[in-house]
Every structure is written in structure tokens, then in C-alpha cells.
Design a protein around this motif. Structure first.
Motif, PDB file in Angstrom:
ATOM      1  N   ARG A  19       0.968  -1.044   0.182  1.00  0.00           N
ATOM      2  CA  ARG A  19       0.081   0.039  -0.030  1.00  0.00           C
ATOM      3  C   ARG A  19       0.687   1.273  -0.130  1.00  0.00           C
ATOM      4  NH1 ARG A  19      -4.548   2.521   4.154  1.00  0.00           N
ATOM      5  NH2 ARG A  19      -2.667   3.187   5.229  1.00  0.00           N
ATOM      6  N   LEU A  20       0.758   2.107  -0.962  1.00  0.00           N
ATOM      7  CA  LEU A  20       1.467   3.297  -1.110  1.00  0.00           C
ATOM      8  C   LEU A  20       0.543   4.509  -0.545  1.00  0.00           C
ATOM      9  CD1 LEU A  20       2.993   3.057  -4.672  1.00  0.00           C
ATOM     10  CD2 LEU A  20       3.807   1.878  -2.621  1.00  0.00           C
ATOM     11  N   SER A  21       1.510   5.424  -0.167  1.00  0.00           N
ATOM     12  CA  SER A  21       0.768   6.655   0.389  1.00  0.00           C
ATOM     13  C   SER A  21       1.492   7.898  -0.058  1.00  0.00           C
ATOM     14  CB  SER A  21       1.067   6.537   2.051  1.00  0.00           C
ATOM     15  OG  SER A  21       0.329   5.446   2.569  1.00  0.00           O
ATOM     16  N   CYS A  22       0.228   8.834  -0.504  1.00  0.00           N
ATOM     17  CA  CYS A  22       0.715  10.154  -0.898  1.00  0.00           C
ATOM     18  C   CYS A  22       0.180  11.266  -0.077  1.00  0.00           C
ATOM     19  CB  CYS A  22       0.586  10.193  -2.343  1.00  0.00           C
ATOM     20  SG  CYS A  22       0.445  11.833  -3.087  1.00  0.00           S
ATOM     21  N   ALA A  23       0.953  11.873   0.655  1.00  0.00           N
ATOM     22  CA  ALA A  23       0.679  12.952   1.506  1.00  0.00           C
ATOM     23  C   ALA A  23       0.898  14.241   0.498  1.00  0.00           C
ATOM     24  CB  ALA A  23       1.572  13.113   2.722  1.00  0.00           C
ATOM     25  N   ILE A  69      -7.294   2.658  -6.130  1.00  0.00           N
ATOM     26  CA  ILE A  69      -6.713   4.108  -5.323  1.00  0.00           C
ATOM     27  C   ILE A  69      -8.020   4.541  -4.531  1.00  0.00           C
ATOM     28  CG2 ILE A  69      -7.911   5.127  -7.537  1.00  0.00           C
ATOM     29  CD1 ILE A  69      -5.496   7.126  -7.423  1.00  0.00           C
ATOM     30  N   SER A  70      -7.713   5.208  -3.647  1.00  0.00           N
ATOM     31  CA  SER A  70      -8.407   5.772  -2.610  1.00  0.00           C
ATOM     32  C   SER A  70      -7.964   7.297  -2.070  1.00  0.00           C
ATOM     33  CB  SER A  70      -8.775   4.990  -1.408  1.00  0.00           C
ATOM     34  OG  SER A  70      -7.636   4.608  -0.703  1.00  0.00           O
ATOM     35  N   ARG A  71      -8.662   8.119  -1.650  1.00  0.00           N
ATOM     36  CA  ARG A  71      -8.374   9.419  -0.832  1.00  0.00           C
ATOM     37  C   ARG A  71      -9.085   9.721   0.361  1.00  0.00           C
ATOM     38  NH1 ARG A  71      -9.436  13.730  -5.450  1.00  0.00           N
ATOM     39  NH2 ARG A  71      -8.348  15.145  -3.949  1.00  0.00           N
ATOM     40  N   VAL A  72      -8.365  10.173   1.308  1.00  0.00           N
ATOM     41  CA  VAL A  72      -8.767  10.891   2.257  1.00  0.00           C
ATOM     42  C   VAL A  72      -8.633  12.366   2.393  1.00  0.00           C
ATOM     43  CG1 VAL A  72      -8.960  10.819   4.975  1.00  0.00           C
ATOM     44  CG2 VAL A  72      -8.565   8.813   3.656  1.00  0.00           C
ATOM     45  N   VAL A  78      -3.874  10.352  -0.474  1.00  0.00           N
ATOM     46  CA  VAL A  78      -4.153   9.378  -1.357  1.00  0.00           C
ATOM     47  C   VAL A  78      -3.440   8.045  -1.262  1.00  0.00           C
ATOM     48  CG1 VAL A  78      -4.326   8.774  -3.924  1.00  0.00           C
ATOM     49  CG2 VAL A  78      -4.806  11.238  -2.949  1.00  0.00           C
ATOM     50  N   TYR A  79      -4.069   7.124  -1.437  1.00  0.00           N
ATOM     51  CA  TYR A  79      -3.286   5.838  -1.236  1.00  0.00           C
ATOM     52  C   TYR A  79      -3.683   4.828  -2.556  1.00  0.00           C
ATOM     53  CZ  TYR A  79      -4.054   7.051   3.678  1.00  0.00           C
ATOM     54  OH  TYR A  79      -4.032   7.562   4.850  1.00  0.00           O
ATOM     55  N   LEU A  80      -2.663   3.943  -2.833  1.00  0.00           N
ATOM     56  CA  LEU A  80      -2.766   2.920  -3.842  1.00  0.00           C
ATOM     57  C   LEU A  80      -2.338   1.818  -3.262  1.00  0.00           C
ATOM     58  CD1 LEU A  80      -2.995   2.837  -6.961  1.00  0.00           C
ATOM     59  CD2 LEU A  80      -0.573   2.719  -6.977  1.00  0.00           C
ATOM     60  N   GLN A  81      -3.504   0.991  -3.285  1.00  0.00           N
ATOM     61  CA  GLN A  81      -3.369  -0.581  -2.685  1.00  0.00           C
ATOM     62  C   GLN A  81      -3.314  -1.324  -3.871  1.00  0.00           C
ATOM     63  OE1 GLN A  81      -3.908  -2.006   0.674  1.00  0.00           O
ATOM     64  NE2 GLN A  81      -3.055  -3.703  -0.441  1.00  0.00           N
ATOM     65  N   MET A  82      -2.001  -1.977  -3.885  1.00  0.00           N
ATOM     66  CA  MET A  82      -1.690  -3.026  -4.870  1.00  0.00           C
ATOM     67  C   MET A  82      -1.502  -4.280  -4.556  1.00  0.00           C
ATOM     68  SD  MET A  82       1.702  -0.333  -6.501  1.00  0.00           S
ATOM     69  CE  MET A  82       2.701  -0.842  -4.898  1.00  0.00           C
TER      70      MET A  82
END
Length: 114
Positions: A19-23, A69-72, A78-82
Motif C-alpha cells: 500500500r502506497l501513501s501520498c501526502a 486508489i482511494s483518498r482521504v 491518497v493511497y494506492l493498494q496494490m
């Protein structure tokens, strides 16, 4: 000026998950479409997933049904569940707006190998 900080990459075996995270910094994050891009060695950067301000998602054919992909918005994240990772998913992964802004974060390396 918006900035992006990616994290969560690593070495994983084929078939594994990450799971990747993007801040993201900056205002009005919730109003923008955000995408995950990747760049493999010797290849051009490509958009693999995006999520609109309303939560609509789109995926490249190569990752469809494997990535999510999802976002909060309250966390500007934003997240990327792979899942079902393949060796061809090996790349540096970046997040950015769609269309992309001219400045990019450092990315996070994903390596899929046995």
C-alpha cells in the motif's frame, strides 16, 4: 505550490501486496483529481490510476482489478493498494495532480522480484 511525498514502497515477491501513501501539501486538495504514476527503468512515466474530487476512479488496463486508489481529503492523502503484483510492476511510483504539475516528489521504489 503543492508538494507530494510518496511512501510505502519496497521489495515484494510476485503475487504480493503493498500500500502506497501520498501526502500532499497546499490548499483545495479535495477539488483536484489526483493520480498515481510510475516510471520503470528506460521507460516513460505513465499514469496508472486516478481519483477525482468526487471519488470516481480510473485505471490503466495493466493494473485494472489489481490496484485500488482511494483518498482521504481531510488528511490530504491518497493511497494506492496494490495486490497481485507482477515483476512488470517494478518502477518508481509518484503521485501528482491530473494533469500533472511540473514538479514531482521523490517517488517510492516498488520492486517485485523473487
Amino acid at each position: 505550490q503543492r508538494q507530494f511525498v510518496e511512501s510505502g514502497g519496497g521489495l515484494v515477491q510476485p503475487g504480493g501486496s503493498l500500500r502506497l501513501s501520498c501526502a500532499a501539501s497546499g490548499s483545495r486538495f479535495s477539488t483536484y483529481t489526483i493520480g498515481w504514476y510510475r516510471q520503470a527503468p528506460g521507460k516513460q512515466r505513465e499514469l496508472v490510476a486516478r481519483i477525482s474530487s468526487s471519488g470516481n476512479t480510473n485505471y490503466a488496463d495493466s493494473v485494472k482489478d489489481r490496484f485500488a486508489i482511494s483518498r482521504v481529503n481531510g488528511k490530504n492523502t491518497v493511497y494506492l493498494q496494490m495486490s497481485g503484483l507482477k515483476p512488470e510492476d517494478t518502477a518508481v511510483y509518484y503521485c501528482n495532480q491530473v494533469p500533472s504539475l511540473p514538479f514531482w516528489g521523490q517517488g517510492t521504489q516498488v520492486t517485485v522480484s523473487s
